[in-house]
Scaffold this motif. Structure first.
Motif, PDB file in Angstrom:
ATOM      1  N   GLY A   2     -28.649  48.343 -16.710  1.00 46.91           N
ATOM      2  CA  GLY A   2     -30.075  48.393 -17.014  1.00 46.91           C
ATOM      3  C   GLY A   2     -30.797  47.136 -16.587  1.00 46.91           C
ATOM      4  O   GLY A   2     -31.962  47.188 -16.207  1.00 46.91           O
ATOM      5  N   ASP A   3     -30.111  46.008 -16.620  1.00 55.30           N
ATOM      6  CA  ASP A   3     -30.719  44.750 -16.188  1.00 55.30           C
ATOM      7  C   ASP A   3     -31.058  44.796 -14.704  1.00 55.30           C
ATOM      8  O   ASP A   3     -32.081  44.272 -14.275  1.00 55.30           O
ATOM      9  CB  ASP A   3     -29.781  43.574 -16.459  1.00 55.30           C
ATOM     10  CG  ASP A   3     -29.562  43.358 -17.950  1.00 55.30           C
ATOM     11  OD1 ASP A   3     -30.423  43.786 -18.744  1.00 55.30           O
ATOM     12  OD2 ASP A   3     -28.531  42.773 -18.301  1.00 55.30           O
ATOM     13  N   LYS A   4     -30.217  45.401 -13.898  1.00 61.26           N
ATOM     14  CA  LYS A   4     -30.454  45.495 -12.455  1.00 61.26           C
ATOM     15  C   LYS A   4     -31.675  46.363 -12.163  1.00 61.26           C
ATOM     16  O   LYS A   4     -32.448  46.066 -11.275  1.00 61.26           O
ATOM     17  CB  LYS A   4     -29.232  46.063 -11.738  1.00 61.26           C
ATOM     18  CG  LYS A   4     -28.012  45.204 -11.841  1.00 61.26           C
ATOM     19  CD  LYS A   4     -28.180  43.936 -11.047  1.00 61.26           C
ATOM     20  CE  LYS A   4     -26.914  43.121 -11.109  1.00 61.26           C
ATOM     21  NZ  LYS A   4     -27.035  41.843 -10.486  1.00 61.26           N
ATOM     22  N   VAL A   5     -31.846  47.428 -12.903  1.00 56.06           N
ATOM     23  CA  VAL A   5     -32.992  48.313 -12.712  1.00 56.06           C
ATOM     24  C   VAL A   5     -34.290  47.576 -13.034  1.00 56.06           C
ATOM     25  O   VAL A   5     -35.290  47.744 -12.343  1.00 56.06           O
ATOM     26  CB  VAL A   5     -32.850  49.586 -13.580  1.00 56.06           C
ATOM     27  CG1 VAL A   5     -34.112  50.412 -13.555  1.00 56.06           C
ATOM     28  CG2 VAL A   5     -31.669  50.406 -13.112  1.00 56.06           C
ATOM     29  N   ASP A   6     -34.262  46.737 -14.040  1.00 57.33           N
ATOM     30  CA  ASP A   6     -35.462  45.987 -14.413  1.00 57.33           C
ATOM     31  C   ASP A   6     -35.879  45.000 -13.334  1.00 57.33           C
ATOM     32  O   ASP A   6     -37.043  44.611 -13.265  1.00 57.33           O
ATOM     33  CB  ASP A   6     -35.231  45.230 -15.724  1.00 57.33           C
ATOM     34  CG  ASP A   6     -35.101  46.172 -16.915  1.00 57.33           C
ATOM     35  OD1 ASP A   6     -35.599  47.314 -16.822  1.00 57.33           O
ATOM     36  OD2 ASP A   6     -34.494  45.767 -17.917  1.00 57.33           O
ATOM     37  N   ASP A   7     -34.946  44.586 -12.479  1.00 57.15           N
ATOM     38  CA  ASP A   7     -35.237  43.609 -11.425  1.00 57.15           C
ATOM     39  C   ASP A   7     -35.819  44.240 -10.163  1.00 57.15           C
ATOM     40  O   ASP A   7     -36.234  43.520  -9.261  1.00 57.15           O
ATOM     41  CB  ASP A   7     -33.968  42.837 -11.046  1.00 57.15           C
ATOM     42  CG  ASP A   7     -33.503  41.916 -12.167  1.00 57.15           C
ATOM     43  OD1 ASP A   7     -34.328  41.566 -13.035  1.00 57.15           O
ATOM     44  OD2 ASP A   7     -32.312  41.562 -12.175  1.00 57.15           O
ATOM     45  N   TRP A  13     -38.401  50.347  -5.207  1.00 62.08           N
ATOM     46  CA  TRP A  13     -38.478  51.731  -5.667  1.00 62.08           C
ATOM     47  C   TRP A  13     -38.969  52.657  -4.570  1.00 62.08           C
ATOM     48  O   TRP A  13     -38.465  53.772  -4.417  1.00 62.08           O
ATOM     49  CB  TRP A  13     -39.382  51.848  -6.903  1.00 62.08           C
ATOM     50  CG  TRP A  13     -38.704  51.377  -8.146  1.00 62.08           C
ATOM     51  CD1 TRP A  13     -38.992  50.265  -8.869  1.00 62.08           C
ATOM     52  CD2 TRP A  13     -37.598  51.999  -8.813  1.00 62.08           C
ATOM     53  NE1 TRP A  13     -38.141  50.154  -9.943  1.00 62.08           N
ATOM     54  CE2 TRP A  13     -37.274  51.201  -9.933  1.00 62.08           C
ATOM     55  CE3 TRP A  13     -36.852  53.147  -8.576  1.00 62.08           C
ATOM     56  CZ2 TRP A  13     -36.239  51.533 -10.798  1.00 62.08           C
ATOM     57  CZ3 TRP A  13     -35.818  53.468  -9.451  1.00 62.08           C
ATOM     58  CH2 TRP A  13     -35.534  52.666 -10.538  1.00 62.08           C
ATOM     59  N   LYS A  14     -39.958  52.203  -3.790  1.00 60.00           N
ATOM     60  CA  LYS A  14     -40.454  53.023  -2.675  1.00 60.00           C
ATOM     61  C   LYS A  14     -39.363  53.249  -1.643  1.00 60.00           C
ATOM     62  O   LYS A  14     -39.180  54.362  -1.154  1.00 60.00           O
ATOM     63  CB  LYS A  14     -41.663  52.365  -2.016  1.00 60.00           C
ATOM     64  CG  LYS A  14     -42.920  52.489  -2.805  1.00 60.00           C
ATOM     65  CD  LYS A  14     -44.079  51.846  -2.064  1.00 60.00           C
ATOM     66  CE  LYS A  14     -45.359  51.921  -2.884  1.00 60.00           C
ATOM     67  NZ  LYS A  14     -46.478  51.279  -2.183  1.00 60.00           N
ATOM     68  N   ALA A  15     -38.629  52.196  -1.309  1.00 59.83           N
ATOM     69  CA  ALA A  15     -37.547  52.307  -0.332  1.00 59.83           C
ATOM     70  C   ALA A  15     -36.456  53.244  -0.846  1.00 59.83           C
ATOM     71  O   ALA A  15     -35.921  54.062  -0.089  1.00 59.83           O
ATOM     72  CB  ALA A  15     -36.972  50.926  -0.022  1.00 59.83           C
ATOM     73  N   LEU A  16     -36.127  53.139  -2.116  1.00 60.53           N
ATOM     74  CA  LEU A  16     -35.122  54.007  -2.717  1.00 60.53           C
ATOM     75  C   LEU A  16     -35.580  55.465  -2.673  1.00 60.53           C
ATOM     76  O   LEU A  16     -34.808  56.368  -2.335  1.00 60.53           O
ATOM     77  CB  LEU A  16     -34.846  53.574  -4.154  1.00 60.53           C
ATOM     78  CG  LEU A  16     -33.806  54.367  -4.930  1.00 60.53           C
ATOM     79  CD1 LEU A  16     -32.442  54.259  -4.274  1.00 60.53           C
ATOM     80  CD2 LEU A  16     -33.734  53.878  -6.369  1.00 60.53           C
ATOM     81  N   PHE A  17     -36.836  55.713  -3.005  1.00 62.72           N
ATOM     82  CA  PHE A  17     -37.377  57.073  -3.007  1.00 62.72           C
ATOM     83  C   PHE A  17     -37.371  57.667  -1.601  1.00 62.72           C
ATOM     84  O   PHE A  17     -36.903  58.787  -1.393  1.00 62.72           O
ATOM     85  CB  PHE A  17     -38.797  57.060  -3.579  1.00 62.72           C
ATOM     86  CG  PHE A  17     -39.440  58.410  -3.605  1.00 62.72           C
ATOM     87  CD1 PHE A  17     -39.063  59.346  -4.540  1.00 62.72           C
ATOM     88  CD2 PHE A  17     -40.428  58.742  -2.699  1.00 62.72           C
ATOM     89  CE1 PHE A  17     -39.649  60.601  -4.576  1.00 62.72           C
ATOM     90  CE2 PHE A  17     -41.023  59.987  -2.722  1.00 62.72           C
ATOM     91  CZ  PHE A  17     -40.631  60.916  -3.659  1.00 62.72           C
ATOM     92  N   LYS A  52     -46.041  52.335 -13.860  1.00 61.17           N
ATOM     93  CA  LYS A  52     -46.264  50.980 -14.327  1.00 61.17           C
ATOM     94  C   LYS A  52     -46.019  50.003 -13.187  1.00 61.17           C
ATOM     95  O   LYS A  52     -45.189  50.221 -12.352  1.00 61.17           O
ATOM     96  CB  LYS A  52     -45.327  50.631 -15.487  1.00 61.17           C
ATOM     97  CG  LYS A  52     -45.575  51.410 -16.732  1.00 61.17           C
ATOM     98  CD  LYS A  52     -44.799  50.902 -17.924  1.00 61.17           C
ATOM     99  CE  LYS A  52     -43.368  50.537 -17.619  1.00 61.17           C
ATOM    100  NZ  LYS A  52     -42.592  50.145 -18.783  1.00 61.17           N
ATOM    101  N   GLY A  53     -46.725  48.885 -13.220  1.00 60.86           N
ATOM    102  CA  GLY A  53     -46.383  47.863 -12.265  1.00 60.86           C
ATOM    103  C   GLY A  53     -47.512  47.463 -11.441  1.00 60.86           C
ATOM    104  O   GLY A  53     -47.618  46.737 -10.611  1.00 60.86           O
TER     105      GLY A  53
END
Length: 53
Positions: A2-7, A13-17, A52-53
């Motif tokens: 979960g810590d990695k996701v918060d970073d 996120w766009k690249a992952l999507f 969010k963000g």
């Protein structure tokens, strides 16, 4: 984990999507003619989603 996701940043996120969608298209063997239709469906599915963000 979960810590990695918060970073992850908005760019991450766009690249992952986009990578996930590209992998899906390649894996399923979606013909190029249908890619535009798939992209329009994805845009309409996520239209109005406030992140969010």
């Amino acid at each position: 984990m979960g810590d990695k996701v918060d970073d992850l940043t908005k760019f991450d996120w766009k690249a992952l999507f986009i990578g996930t969608i590209a992998t899906l298209v390649i894996s399923l063997g979606i013909p190029p003619e249908s890619n535009g239709m798939l992209w329009e469906w994805i845009k309409s599915a996520f239209n109005g989603l406030k992140l969010k963000g």
